[in-house]
Design a protein around this motif. Structure first.
Motif, PDB file in Angstrom:
ATOM      1  N   ILE A 147       0.821  -1.204   0.000  1.00  0.00           N
ATOM      2  CA  ILE A 147       0.000   0.000   0.000  1.00  0.00           C
ATOM      3  C   ILE A 147       0.854   1.253   0.000  1.00  0.00           C
ATOM      4  CG2 ILE A 147      -1.624   1.331   1.410  1.00  0.00           C
ATOM      5  CD1 ILE A 147      -3.023  -1.245   1.982  1.00  0.00           C
ATOM      6  N   ASP A 148       0.481   2.149  -0.874  1.00  0.00           N
ATOM      7  CA  ASP A 148       1.061   3.483  -0.901  1.00  0.00           C
ATOM      8  C   ASP A 148       0.292   4.323   0.119  1.00  0.00           C
ATOM      9  OD1 ASP A 148       2.561   5.757  -2.216  1.00  0.00           O
ATOM     10  OD2 ASP A 148       0.483   6.360  -2.598  1.00  0.00           O
ATOM     11  N   LEU A 149       0.994   4.896   1.084  1.00  0.00           N
ATOM     12  CA  LEU A 149       0.351   5.652   2.157  1.00  0.00           C
ATOM     13  C   LEU A 149      -0.534   6.768   1.609  1.00  0.00           C
ATOM     14  CD1 LEU A 149       0.011   6.169   5.204  1.00  0.00           C
ATOM     15  CD2 LEU A 149       2.023   7.649   5.061  1.00  0.00           C
ATOM     16  N   ARG A 150      -0.052   7.506   0.636  1.00  0.00           N
ATOM     17  CA  ARG A 150      -0.824   8.624   0.079  1.00  0.00           C
ATOM     18  C   ARG A 150      -2.127   8.113  -0.534  1.00  0.00           C
ATOM     19  NH1 ARG A 150      -2.376  13.562   0.690  1.00  0.00           N
ATOM     20  NH2 ARG A 150      -1.852  12.452   2.418  1.00  0.00           N
ATOM     21  N   LEU A 152      -3.865   5.442   0.300  1.00  0.00           N
ATOM     22  CA  LEU A 152      -4.786   5.051   1.362  1.00  0.00           C
ATOM     23  C   LEU A 152      -5.390   6.283   2.040  1.00  0.00           C
ATOM     24  CD1 LEU A 152      -6.235   2.966   3.054  1.00  0.00           C
ATOM     25  CD2 LEU A 152      -4.143   2.704   4.416  1.00  0.00           C
ATOM     26  N   VAL A 153      -4.568   7.282   2.317  1.00  0.00           N
ATOM     27  CA  VAL A 153      -5.071   8.523   2.921  1.00  0.00           C
ATOM     28  C   VAL A 153      -6.097   9.170   1.996  1.00  0.00           C
ATOM     29  CG1 VAL A 153      -4.416  10.876   3.620  1.00  0.00           C
ATOM     30  CG2 VAL A 153      -3.058   8.916   4.400  1.00  0.00           C
ATOM     31  N   ASP A 154      -5.802   9.230   0.698  1.00  0.00           N
ATOM     32  CA  ASP A 154      -6.750   9.812  -0.262  1.00  0.00           C
ATOM     33  C   ASP A 154      -8.054   9.019  -0.329  1.00  0.00           C
ATOM     34  OD1 ASP A 154      -4.918  11.803  -0.841  1.00  0.00           O
ATOM     35  OD2 ASP A 154      -4.261  10.906  -2.750  1.00  0.00           O
ATOM     36  N   THR A 155      -7.971   7.706  -0.248  1.00  0.00           N
ATOM     37  CA  THR A 155      -9.171   6.862  -0.256  1.00  0.00           C
ATOM     38  C   THR A 155     -10.030   7.155   0.964  1.00  0.00           C
ATOM     39  OG1 THR A 155      -8.038   5.130  -1.509  1.00  0.00           O
ATOM     40  CG2 THR A 155     -10.002   4.469  -0.266  1.00  0.00           C
ATOM     41  N   ILE A 156      -9.400   7.264   2.119  1.00  0.00           N
ATOM     42  CA  ILE A 156     -10.135   7.579   3.346  1.00  0.00           C
ATOM     43  C   ILE A 156     -10.751   8.974   3.243  1.00  0.00           C
ATOM     44  CG2 ILE A 156      -9.933   7.957   5.834  1.00  0.00           C
ATOM     45  CD1 ILE A 156      -7.669   5.778   5.772  1.00  0.00           C
ATOM     46  N   ASP A 157      -9.993   9.940   2.723  1.00  0.00           N
ATOM     47  CA  ASP A 157     -10.526  11.296   2.528  1.00  0.00           C
ATOM     48  C   ASP A 157     -11.794  11.273   1.676  1.00  0.00           C
ATOM     49  OD1 ASP A 157      -8.653  12.748   4.005  1.00  0.00           O
ATOM     50  OD2 ASP A 157      -7.352  13.105   2.270  1.00  0.00           O
ATOM     51  N   GLY A 158     -11.779  10.492   0.606  1.00  0.00           N
ATOM     52  CA  GLY A 158     -12.951  10.393  -0.265  1.00  0.00           C
ATOM     53  C   GLY A 158     -14.161   9.826   0.460  1.00  0.00           C
ATOM     54  N   ILE A 159     -13.933   8.834   1.291  1.00  0.00           N
ATOM     55  CA  ILE A 159     -15.029   8.248   2.068  1.00  0.00           C
ATOM     56  C   ILE A 159     -15.598   9.271   3.038  1.00  0.00           C
ATOM     57  CG2 ILE A 159     -15.563   6.541   3.862  1.00  0.00           C
ATOM     58  CD1 ILE A 159     -13.586   4.662   2.387  1.00  0.00           C
ATOM     59  N   VAL A 160     -14.727   9.993   3.716  1.00  0.00           N
ATOM     60  CA  VAL A 160     -15.161  11.016   4.674  1.00  0.00           C
ATOM     61  C   VAL A 160     -16.007  12.073   3.970  1.00  0.00           C
ATOM     62  CG1 VAL A 160     -14.338  12.885   6.175  1.00  0.00           C
ATOM     63  CG2 VAL A 160     -13.259  10.634   6.279  1.00  0.00           C
ATOM     64  N   GLU A 161     -15.563  12.490   2.813  1.00  0.00           N
ATOM     65  CA  GLU A 161     -16.301  13.504   2.052  1.00  0.00           C
ATOM     66  C   GLU A 161     -17.675  12.983   1.628  1.00  0.00           C
ATOM     67  OE1 GLU A 161     -15.785  15.628  -2.223  1.00  0.00           O
ATOM     68  OE2 GLU A 161     -14.025  15.661  -0.908  1.00  0.00           O
ATOM     69  N   ARG A 162     -17.731  11.773   1.088  1.00  0.00           N
ATOM     70  CA  ARG A 162     -19.014  11.207   0.651  1.00  0.00           C
ATOM     71  C   ARG A 162     -19.951  10.931   1.821  1.00  0.00           C
ATOM     72  NH1 ARG A 162     -15.434   8.439  -2.497  1.00  0.00           N
ATOM     73  NH2 ARG A 162     -15.655   6.525  -1.306  1.00  0.00           N
ATOM     74  N   ALA A 163     -19.372  10.600   2.986  1.00  0.00           N
ATOM     75  CA  ALA A 163     -20.184  10.281   4.156  1.00  0.00           C
ATOM     76  C   ALA A 163     -20.648  11.540   4.885  1.00  0.00           C
ATOM     77  CB  ALA A 163     -19.394   9.390   5.113  1.00  0.00           C
ATOM     78  N   SER A 164     -20.124  12.686   4.499  1.00  0.00           N
ATOM     79  CA  SER A 164     -20.472  13.961   5.151  1.00  0.00           C
ATOM     80  C   SER A 164     -20.213  13.908   6.650  1.00  0.00           C
ATOM     81  CB  SER A 164     -21.928  14.333   4.864  1.00  0.00           C
ATOM     82  OG  SER A 164     -22.158  14.433   3.502  1.00  0.00           O
ATOM     83  N   TRP A 165     -19.022  13.445   7.010  1.00  0.00           N
ATOM     84  CA  TRP A 165     -18.656  13.375   8.415  1.00  0.00           C
ATOM     85  C   TRP A 165     -18.122  14.697   8.927  1.00  0.00           C
ATOM     86  CZ3 TRP A 165     -15.881   8.051   7.874  1.00  0.00           C
ATOM     87  CH2 TRP A 165     -16.837   7.035   7.927  1.00  0.00           C
ATOM     88  N   GLY A 166     -18.327  15.738   8.198  1.00  0.00           N
ATOM     89  CA  GLY A 166     -17.886  17.067   8.635  1.00  0.00           C
ATOM     90  C   GLY A 166     -16.501  17.360   8.142  1.00  0.00           C
ATOM     91  N   ALA A 167     -16.260  18.636   7.935  1.00  0.00           N
ATOM     92  CA  ALA A 167     -14.961  19.071   7.443  1.00  0.00           C
ATOM     93  C   ALA A 167     -14.006  19.242   8.608  1.00  0.00           C
ATOM     94  CB  ALA A 167     -15.096  20.394   6.698  1.00  0.00           C
ATOM     95  N   ALA A 168     -12.742  19.053   8.314  1.00  0.00           N
ATOM     96  CA  ALA A 168     -11.720  19.325   9.327  1.00  0.00           C
ATOM     97  C   ALA A 168     -11.671  20.828   9.547  1.00  0.00           C
ATOM     98  CB  ALA A 168     -10.360  18.807   8.834  1.00  0.00           C
ATOM     99  N   PRO A 169     -11.389  21.255  10.758  1.00  0.00           N
ATOM    100  CA  PRO A 169     -11.294  22.693  11.010  1.00  0.00           C
ATOM    101  C   PRO A 169     -10.223  23.313  10.126  1.00  0.00           C
ATOM    102  CG  PRO A 169     -11.218  21.446  13.072  1.00  0.00           C
ATOM    103  CD  PRO A 169     -11.143  20.460  11.947  1.00  0.00           C
ATOM    104  N   THR A 170     -10.459  24.528   9.692  1.00  0.00           N
ATOM    105  CA  THR A 170      -9.473  25.229   8.863  1.00  0.00           C
ATOM    106  C   THR A 170      -8.748  26.252   9.696  1.00  0.00           C
ATOM    107  OG1 THR A 170     -11.159  26.803   8.178  1.00  0.00           O
ATOM    108  CG2 THR A 170     -10.766  24.922   6.721  1.00  0.00           C
ATOM    109  N   ALA A 171      -7.523  26.533   9.306  1.00  0.00           N
ATOM    110  CA  ALA A 171      -6.707  27.491  10.068  1.00  0.00           C
ATOM    111  C   ALA A 171      -7.086  28.905   9.719  1.00  0.00           C
ATOM    112  CB  ALA A 171      -5.236  27.253   9.777  1.00  0.00           C
TER     113      ALA A 171
END
Length: 171
Positions: A147-150, A152-171
């Motif tokens: 597995i390429d770490l990037r 896997l992270v991108d795959t998880i990001d896509g799931i989070v976005e589709r699931a509408s689990w809320g956005a990460a806080p922005t600076a």
């Protein structure tokens, strides 16, 4: 070895040194649930190093969100953990002794709220036959080992976005 390099880089103090923003956790509601709670991630792999790698990928993908990550070393351990706290996201190895990934997910889906979990299958075998078995259980996401770490992270990001689990806080 790419896996080892990515694991070391992901766990480096420099990667962990980014400032964290303290804000209320996002809403991670399941249908009918009205409380705020962390996103629950369950990484399941019989290889302890790979379980930690998958957990680190989830941590990186969910940075800035309220999250609880558990690592299970067998299908049975995963089911026990899911009974205690139904996961929102499962990072699941296919090839494990006793209960393989298909059997583990079949049992997980039968648990209360087990049908709500999003799943990423992590395996060296992600051919048509494996994809079909998991598609029947509602899985669309596969990441091939090594597995390429990037990726896997991108795959998880896509799931989070589709699931509408809320956005990460922005600076």
């Amino acid at each position: 070895m790419t896996f080892a390099r990515d694991l070391v880089r992901a766990g480096s103090p420099k990667a962990a040194a980014a400032p964290s923003i303290q804000e209320p956790p996002p809403s991670t509601r399941m249908p009918g649930e009205n409380i705020l709670r962390p996103i629950r991630v369950l990484a399941v792999d019989d290889d302890p190093a790979f379980g930690k790698f998958a957990a680190k990928a989830a941590e990186l993908a969910l940075k800035g969100r309220s999250v609880r990550i558990r690592v299970a070393r067998s299908g049975q351990d995963a089911l026990d953990a899911a009974r205690d706290e139904p996961p929102d996201l499962v990072l699941l190895d296919l090839d494990m002794p006793d209960l393989d990934g298909v059997d583990t997910l079949s049992h997980l889906r039968a648990l209360p709220r087990g049908d709500h979990a999003r799943v990423v299958v992590l395996s060296g075998r992600v051919g048509p036959q494996e994809r079909w078995k998991f598609a029947v259980l509602g899985v669309r996401e596969f990441v091939a080992k090594p597995i390429d770490l990037r990726r896997l992270v991108d795959t998880i990001d896509g799931i989070v976005e589709r699931a509408s689990w809320g956005a990460a806080p922005t600076a």
